[in-house]
Design an enzyme around this catalytic site. Structure first.
Site, PDB file in Angstrom:
ATOM      1  N   LYS A  10       0.822  -1.218   0.000  1.00  9.29           N
ATOM      2  CA  LYS A  10       0.000   0.000   0.000  1.00  9.29           C
ATOM      3  C   LYS A  10       0.860   1.275   0.000  1.00  9.29           C
ATOM      4  O   LYS A  10       2.066   1.220   0.273  1.00  9.29           O
ATOM      5  CB  LYS A  10      -0.926  -0.029   1.232  1.00  9.29           C
ATOM      6  CG  LYS A  10      -1.937  -1.182   1.211  1.00  9.29           C
ATOM      7  CD  LYS A  10      -2.955  -1.023   2.340  1.00  9.29           C
ATOM      8  CE  LYS A  10      -3.988  -2.126   2.326  1.00  9.29           C
ATOM      9  NZ  LYS A  10      -5.071  -1.882   3.320  1.00  9.29           N
ATOM     10  N   TYR A  50     -12.523  -1.942  -3.886  1.00  6.36           N
ATOM     11  CA  TYR A  50     -13.067  -2.127  -2.527  1.00  6.36           C
ATOM     12  C   TYR A  50     -14.594  -2.046  -2.508  1.00  6.36           C
ATOM     13  O   TYR A  50     -15.166  -1.747  -1.469  1.00  6.36           O
ATOM     14  CB  TYR A  50     -12.470  -1.091  -1.578  1.00  6.36           C
ATOM     15  CG  TYR A  50     -11.059  -1.422  -1.119  1.00  6.36           C
ATOM     16  CD1 TYR A  50     -10.801  -2.548  -0.339  1.00  6.36           C
ATOM     17  CD2 TYR A  50      -9.989  -0.610  -1.443  1.00  6.36           C
ATOM     18  CE1 TYR A  50      -9.519  -2.853   0.093  1.00  6.36           C
ATOM     19  CE2 TYR A  50      -8.696  -0.910  -1.015  1.00  6.36           C
ATOM     20  CZ  TYR A  50      -8.472  -2.040  -0.244  1.00  6.36           C
ATOM     21  OH  TYR A  50      -7.198  -2.338   0.190  1.00  6.36           O
ATOM     22  N   PHE A  58     -15.682   3.515   6.486  1.00 12.25           N
ATOM     23  CA  PHE A  58     -14.303   3.817   6.100  1.00 12.25           C
ATOM     24  C   PHE A  58     -14.074   3.761   4.582  1.00 12.25           C
ATOM     25  O   PHE A  58     -12.942   3.931   4.128  1.00 12.25           O
ATOM     26  CB  PHE A  58     -13.321   2.882   6.819  1.00 12.25           C
ATOM     27  CG  PHE A  58     -13.574   1.402   6.623  1.00 12.25           C
ATOM     28  CD1 PHE A  58     -13.139   0.747   5.479  1.00 12.25           C
ATOM     29  CD2 PHE A  58     -14.238   0.665   7.599  1.00 12.25           C
ATOM     30  CE1 PHE A  58     -13.371  -0.608   5.303  1.00 12.25           C
ATOM     31  CE2 PHE A  58     -14.475  -0.697   7.425  1.00 12.25           C
ATOM     32  CZ  PHE A  58     -14.030  -1.333   6.266  1.00 12.25           C
ATOM     33  N   ARG A  86      -1.964 -14.288   4.527  1.00  7.31           N
ATOM     34  CA  ARG A  86      -2.698 -13.607   5.607  1.00  7.31           C
ATOM     35  C   ARG A  86      -1.948 -13.730   6.938  1.00  7.31           C
ATOM     36  O   ARG A  86      -1.940 -12.814   7.751  1.00  7.31           O
ATOM     37  CB  ARG A  86      -4.122 -14.142   5.719  1.00  7.31           C
ATOM     38  CG  ARG A  86      -4.963 -13.746   4.502  1.00  7.31           C
ATOM     39  CD  ARG A  86      -6.387 -14.229   4.580  1.00  7.31           C
ATOM     40  NE  ARG A  86      -7.161 -13.507   5.584  1.00  7.31           N
ATOM     41  CZ  ARG A  86      -7.639 -12.274   5.428  1.00  7.31           C
ATOM     42  NH1 ARG A  86      -7.395 -11.605   4.319  1.00  7.31           N
ATOM     43  NH2 ARG A  86      -8.346 -11.718   6.378  1.00  7.31           N
ATOM     44  N   THR A  92      -5.605  -7.121  10.661  1.00  7.87           N
ATOM     45  CA  THR A  92      -5.878  -5.861   9.944  1.00  7.87           C
ATOM     46  C   THR A  92      -5.388  -4.649  10.736  1.00  7.87           C
ATOM     47  O   THR A  92      -4.805  -3.727  10.169  1.00  7.87           O
ATOM     48  CB  THR A  92      -7.400  -5.721   9.691  1.00  7.87           C
ATOM     49  OG1 THR A  92      -7.847  -6.887   9.006  1.00  7.87           O
ATOM     50  CG2 THR A  92      -7.728  -4.496   8.856  1.00  7.87           C
ATOM     51  N   ARG A 103       2.249  -6.245   9.120  1.00  8.72           N
ATOM     52  CA  ARG A 103       1.452  -5.116   9.614  1.00  8.72           C
ATOM     53  C   ARG A 103       1.950  -4.644  10.981  1.00  8.72           C
ATOM     54  O   ARG A 103       1.933  -3.445  11.277  1.00  8.72           O
ATOM     55  CB  ARG A 103      -0.027  -5.496   9.653  1.00  8.72           C
ATOM     56  CG  ARG A 103      -0.627  -5.500   8.231  1.00  8.72           C
ATOM     57  CD  ARG A 103      -1.981  -6.122   8.203  1.00  8.72           C
ATOM     58  NE  ARG A 103      -2.695  -5.861   6.955  1.00  8.72           N
ATOM     59  CZ  ARG A 103      -3.784  -6.521   6.601  1.00  8.72           C
ATOM     60  NH1 ARG A 103      -4.278  -7.471   7.377  1.00  8.72           N
ATOM     61  NH2 ARG A 103      -4.388  -6.235   5.468  1.00  8.72           N
ATOM     62  N   ASN A 113      -2.164   0.143   6.799  1.00  9.55           N
ATOM     63  CA  ASN A 113      -1.659  -1.105   7.385  1.00  9.55           C
ATOM     64  C   ASN A 113      -0.703  -1.846   6.438  1.00  9.55           C
ATOM     65  O   ASN A 113      -0.531  -3.052   6.555  1.00  9.55           O
ATOM     66  CB  ASN A 113      -2.824  -1.989   7.864  1.00  9.55           C
ATOM     67  CG  ASN A 113      -3.759  -2.403   6.751  1.00  9.55           C
ATOM     68  OD1 ASN A 113      -3.579  -1.999   5.606  1.00  9.55           O
ATOM     69  ND2 ASN A 113      -4.740  -3.218   7.062  1.00  9.55           N
ATOM     70  N   HIS A 116      -2.124  -5.587   1.699  1.00  9.42           N
ATOM     71  CA  HIS A 116      -3.453  -6.189   1.521  1.00  9.42           C
ATOM     72  C   HIS A 116      -3.270  -7.627   1.059  1.00  9.42           C
ATOM     73  O   HIS A 116      -2.285  -7.952   0.395  1.00  9.42           O
ATOM     74  CB  HIS A 116      -4.242  -5.417   0.454  1.00  9.42           C
ATOM     75  CG  HIS A 116      -5.463  -6.150  -0.021  1.00  9.42           C
ATOM     76  ND1 HIS A 116      -6.655  -6.114   0.661  1.00  9.42           N
ATOM     77  CD2 HIS A 116      -5.654  -6.982  -1.088  1.00  9.42           C
ATOM     78  CE1 HIS A 116      -7.531  -6.894   0.018  1.00  9.42           C
ATOM     79  NE2 HIS A 116      -6.950  -7.426  -1.038  1.00  9.42           N
ATOM     80  N   GLU A 127     -10.130 -10.590  -7.356  1.00 10.44           N
ATOM     81  CA  GLU A 127      -9.128  -9.517  -7.214  1.00 10.44           C
ATOM     82  C   GLU A 127      -8.011  -9.643  -8.264  1.00 10.44           C
ATOM     83  O   GLU A 127      -7.529  -8.635  -8.780  1.00 10.44           O
ATOM     84  CB  GLU A 127      -8.531  -9.533  -5.801  1.00 10.44           C
ATOM     85  CG  GLU A 127      -9.549  -9.120  -4.742  1.00 10.44           C
ATOM     86  CD  GLU A 127      -8.982  -9.004  -3.345  1.00 10.44           C
ATOM     87  OE1 GLU A 127      -9.691  -8.471  -2.471  1.00 10.44           O
ATOM     88  OE2 GLU A 127      -7.841  -9.443  -3.105  1.00 10.44           O
TER      89      GLU A 127
HETATM   90  P1  CMP Z   1      -7.447  -4.552   3.413  1.00  7.49           P
HETATM   91  O1  CMP Z   1      -6.863  -5.904   3.645  1.00  7.49           O
HETATM   92  O2  CMP Z   1      -6.868  -3.739   2.337  1.00  7.49           O
HETATM   93  O3  CMP Z   1      -9.014  -4.704   3.163  1.00  7.49           O
HETATM   94  C1  CMP Z   1      -9.952  -3.727   3.503  1.00  7.49           C
HETATM   95  C2  CMP Z   1      -9.315  -2.586   4.223  1.00  7.49           C
HETATM   96  O4  CMP Z   1     -10.197  -1.752   4.886  1.00  7.49           O
HETATM   97  C3  CMP Z   1      -8.427  -3.124   5.320  1.00  7.49           C
HETATM   98  O5  CMP Z   1      -7.293  -3.729   4.758  1.00  7.49           O
HETATM   99  C4  CMP Z   1      -8.179  -1.890   6.151  1.00  7.49           C
HETATM  100  O6  CMP Z   1      -7.073  -1.138   5.684  1.00  7.49           O
HETATM  101  C5  CMP Z   1      -9.463  -1.129   5.912  1.00  7.49           C
HETATM  102  N1  CMP Z   1     -10.269  -1.116   7.120  1.00  7.49           N
HETATM  103  C6  CMP Z   1     -10.875  -2.147   7.698  1.00  7.49           C
HETATM  104  N2  CMP Z   1     -11.527  -1.746   8.809  1.00  7.49           N
HETATM  105  C7  CMP Z   1     -11.320  -0.418   8.899  1.00  7.49           C
HETATM  106  C8  CMP Z   1     -11.717   0.584   9.825  1.00  7.49           C
HETATM  107  N3  CMP Z   1     -12.472   0.284  10.888  1.00  7.49           N
HETATM  108  N4  CMP Z   1     -11.299   1.853   9.614  1.00  7.49           N
HETATM  109  C9  CMP Z   1     -10.529   2.144   8.535  1.00  7.49           C
HETATM  110  N5  CMP Z   1     -10.129   1.248   7.627  1.00  7.49           N
HETATM  111  C10 CMP Z   1     -10.509  -0.025   7.814  1.00  7.49           C
END
Ligand code: CMP
Length: 139
Positions: A10, A50, A58, A86, A92, A103, A113, A116, A127
């Protein structure tokens, strides 16, 4: 089972200059990298990727962030690649991620974070198609 998963480095990780460390970890974990490209997504492309989160609070800041700079989009192959990646990423929320996960090491918030990964076989297929399916040329 040998699987493919989609991984993204990212914008926060690129800005922190840890892309090389993340790629090195991917190789140390014995994934085969079968796709790799750097893109700067438009807001619309980030929203499309997304789309499953479109009703979440978010969605707007996440898609702003994901279109804020270059990202690296990878296809990783290997035994149980989806769950393996993962595990390497960690939770996350970096504050909850296990020590030694990407992460935990490089993420700074639930949004920023660092990486992905697809969350299951159907998502992985969708994806990978989103970024790697040959687009038919418009005539
Ligand atoms: P990712 O694996 O890219 O998939 C969805 C993304 O949404 C996740 O990583 C986070 O970066 C983001 N995400 C999930 N929950 C939240 C949250 N509560 N606030 C902000 N971003 C979020």
């Amino acid at each position: 089972m040998v699987e493919k998963t989609l991984a993204i480095i990212k914008p926060d990780a690129i800005k922190k200059k840890v892309m090389g460390k993340i790629l090195q970890r991917i190789e140390e974990e014995e994934f085969l990298i079968s796709g790799l490209k750097m893109l700067h997504l438009t807001k619309e492309e980030a929203q499309g990727f997304y789309i499953v989160h479109k009703d979440k609070h978010f969605y707007d800041p996440l898609t702003d962030f994901m279109s804020s700079g270059e990202i690296v989009i990878l296809v990783l192959e290997g035994e149980d690649a989806i769950s393996h990646w993962r595990k390497v990423m960690g939770a996350t929320d970096p504050a909850m991620a296990e020590s030694g996960t990407l992460r935990q090491m490089f993420g700074s918030s639930v949004e920023q974070n660092s990486v992905h990964g697809s969350d299951g076989p159907e998502t992985a297929e969708w994806e990978i198609d989103y970024f790697y399916k040959e687009k038919k040329e418009e005539e």
